[in-house]
Write a protein that holds these residues in place. Structure first.
Motif, mmCIF file in Angstrom:
data_model
loop_
_atom_site.group_PDB
_atom_site.id
_atom_site.type_symbol
_atom_site.label_atom_id
_atom_site.label_comp_id
_atom_site.label_asym_id
_atom_site.label_seq_id
_atom_site.Cartn_x
_atom_site.Cartn_y
_atom_site.Cartn_z
ATOM 1 N N ARG A 109 5.471 3.550 -7.551
ATOM 2 C CA ARG A 109 4.294 2.736 -7.885
ATOM 3 C C ARG A 109 4.454 1.906 -9.146
ATOM 4 O O ARG A 109 3.748 0.940 -9.341
ATOM 5 C CB ARG A 109 3.042 3.596 -7.948
ATOM 6 C CG ARG A 109 2.953 4.502 -9.169
ATOM 7 C CD ARG A 109 1.527 5.001 -9.363
ATOM 8 N NE ARG A 109 0.950 5.479 -8.123
ATOM 9 C CZ ARG A 109 0.442 6.689 -7.941
ATOM 10 N NH1 ARG A 109 0.431 7.542 -8.924
ATOM 11 N NH2 ARG A 109 -0.055 7.034 -6.784
ATOM 12 N N GLN A 110 5.405 2.255 -10.019
ATOM 13 C CA GLN A 110 5.569 1.503 -11.266
ATOM 14 C C GLN A 110 6.418 0.242 -11.085
ATOM 15 O O GLN A 110 6.494 -0.572 -11.992
ATOM 16 C CB GLN A 110 6.176 2.396 -12.351
ATOM 17 C CG GLN A 110 7.664 2.665 -12.219
ATOM 18 C CD GLN A 110 8.065 3.544 -11.030
ATOM 19 O OE1 GLN A 110 7.242 4.189 -10.394
ATOM 20 N NE2 GLN A 110 9.349 3.556 -10.713
ATOM 21 N N GLY A 118 -2.293 -4.156 -4.998
ATOM 22 C CA GLY A 118 -1.390 -3.692 -6.042
ATOM 23 C C GLY A 118 -0.291 -4.638 -6.463
ATOM 24 O O GLY A 118 0.572 -4.275 -7.258
ATOM 25 N N ARG A 143 2.513 1.550 -3.558
ATOM 26 C CA ARG A 143 1.544 1.931 -4.588
ATOM 27 C C ARG A 143 1.026 3.359 -4.407
ATOM 28 O O ARG A 143 0.540 3.963 -5.357
ATOM 29 C CB ARG A 143 0.367 0.936 -4.617
ATOM 30 C CG ARG A 143 0.779 -0.445 -5.123
ATOM 31 C CD ARG A 143 1.421 -0.367 -6.494
ATOM 32 N NE ARG A 143 1.806 -1.679 -7.011
ATOM 33 C CZ ARG A 143 2.986 -1.947 -7.523
ATOM 34 N NH1 ARG A 143 3.919 -1.029 -7.610
ATOM 35 N NH2 ARG A 143 3.255 -3.150 -7.991
ATOM 36 N N ALA A 144 1.164 3.912 -3.202
ATOM 37 C CA ALA A 144 0.727 5.294 -2.958
ATOM 38 C C ALA A 144 1.827 6.305 -3.279
ATOM 39 O O ALA A 144 1.585 7.507 -3.277
ATOM 40 C CB ALA A 144 0.297 5.447 -1.503
ATOM 41 N N ASP A 145 3.043 5.822 -3.564
ATOM 42 C CA ASP A 145 4.188 6.705 -3.802
ATOM 43 C C ASP A 145 4.422 6.866 -5.305
ATOM 44 O O ASP A 145 4.689 5.890 -6.012
ATOM 45 C CB ASP A 145 5.432 6.105 -3.135
ATOM 46 C CG ASP A 145 6.630 7.041 -3.190
ATOM 47 O OD1 ASP A 145 6.914 7.600 -4.278
ATOM 48 O OD2 ASP A 145 7.295 7.197 -2.157
ATOM 49 N N ASP A 146 4.319 8.091 -5.793
ATOM 50 C CA ASP A 146 4.458 8.355 -7.230
ATOM 51 C C ASP A 146 5.777 7.853 -7.810
ATOM 52 O O ASP A 146 5.842 7.463 -8.971
ATOM 53 C CB ASP A 146 4.323 9.851 -7.526
ATOM 54 C CG ASP A 146 2.897 10.327 -7.355
ATOM 55 O OD1 ASP A 146 1.976 9.484 -7.371
ATOM 56 O OD2 ASP A 146 2.695 11.538 -7.201
ATOM 57 N N LYS A 163 0.830 -1.206 0.000
ATOM 58 C CA LYS A 163 0.000 0.000 0.000
ATOM 59 C C LYS A 163 0.865 1.256 0.000
ATOM 60 O O LYS A 163 0.556 2.227 -0.695
ATOM 61 C CB LYS A 163 -0.960 -0.016 1.197
ATOM 62 C CG LYS A 163 -2.032 -1.091 1.020
ATOM 63 C CD LYS A 163 -2.937 -1.205 2.225
ATOM 64 C CE LYS A 163 -4.010 -2.264 1.969
ATOM 65 N NZ LYS A 163 -4.769 -2.609 3.163
#
Length: 125
Positions: A81-82, A102, A75-78, A72
């Motif tokens: 997240r990739q 995610g 996936r919340a970190d720009d 979590k």
């Protein structure tokens, strides 16, 4: 698996599992480095300090910060997240929660070499 020279972050609180993962990955010929972390919190620290991690192999049941919590956060970190994440666990009931949080893939422990490499091939393009 097309890409080589991968940097893989292996996150597991069990040192034996980490060594086994590292051994399997290094034998594959596609992995340049395996970075180890003992829990989600350590792993987040690694990710904040490096921008070259190509893949995360993530155990779910760990102390301090478990795999679902770490998923979590990532996936919340720009910036993070990739990064593809494959969850490794002995607990089949965690599969849907991991995927909903995610994860890109899921492998049941004990991990078999062929399963690991074929799953990595599906998330690394």
């Amino acid at each position: 698996m097309q890409r080589t020279n991968l940097v893989v972050l292996a996150v597991d609180d069990d040192m034996i599992n980490l060594k086994l993962l590292k051994s399997m990955l290094m034998k594959s010929g596609h992995v340049k480095e395996v970075v180890e972390a003992k829990n989600g919190s350590d792993a987040i620290g690694v990710l904040k300090g490096r921008d070259d991690v190509d893949l995360i192999l993530l155990d779910i049941i760990m102390p301090i910060m478990n795999g679902i919590e770490m998923l979590k956060v990532v996936r919340a970190d720009d910036n993070l997240r990739q990064v593809p994440i494959i969850v490794l666990t002995t607990d089949e009931t965690k599969k849907s929660e991991a995927l909903e949080s995610g994860a890109n893939g899921f492998i049941m422990k004990p991990i078999r070499h062929d399963d690991l490499l074929s799953k990595i091939a599906t998330v690394i393009v």
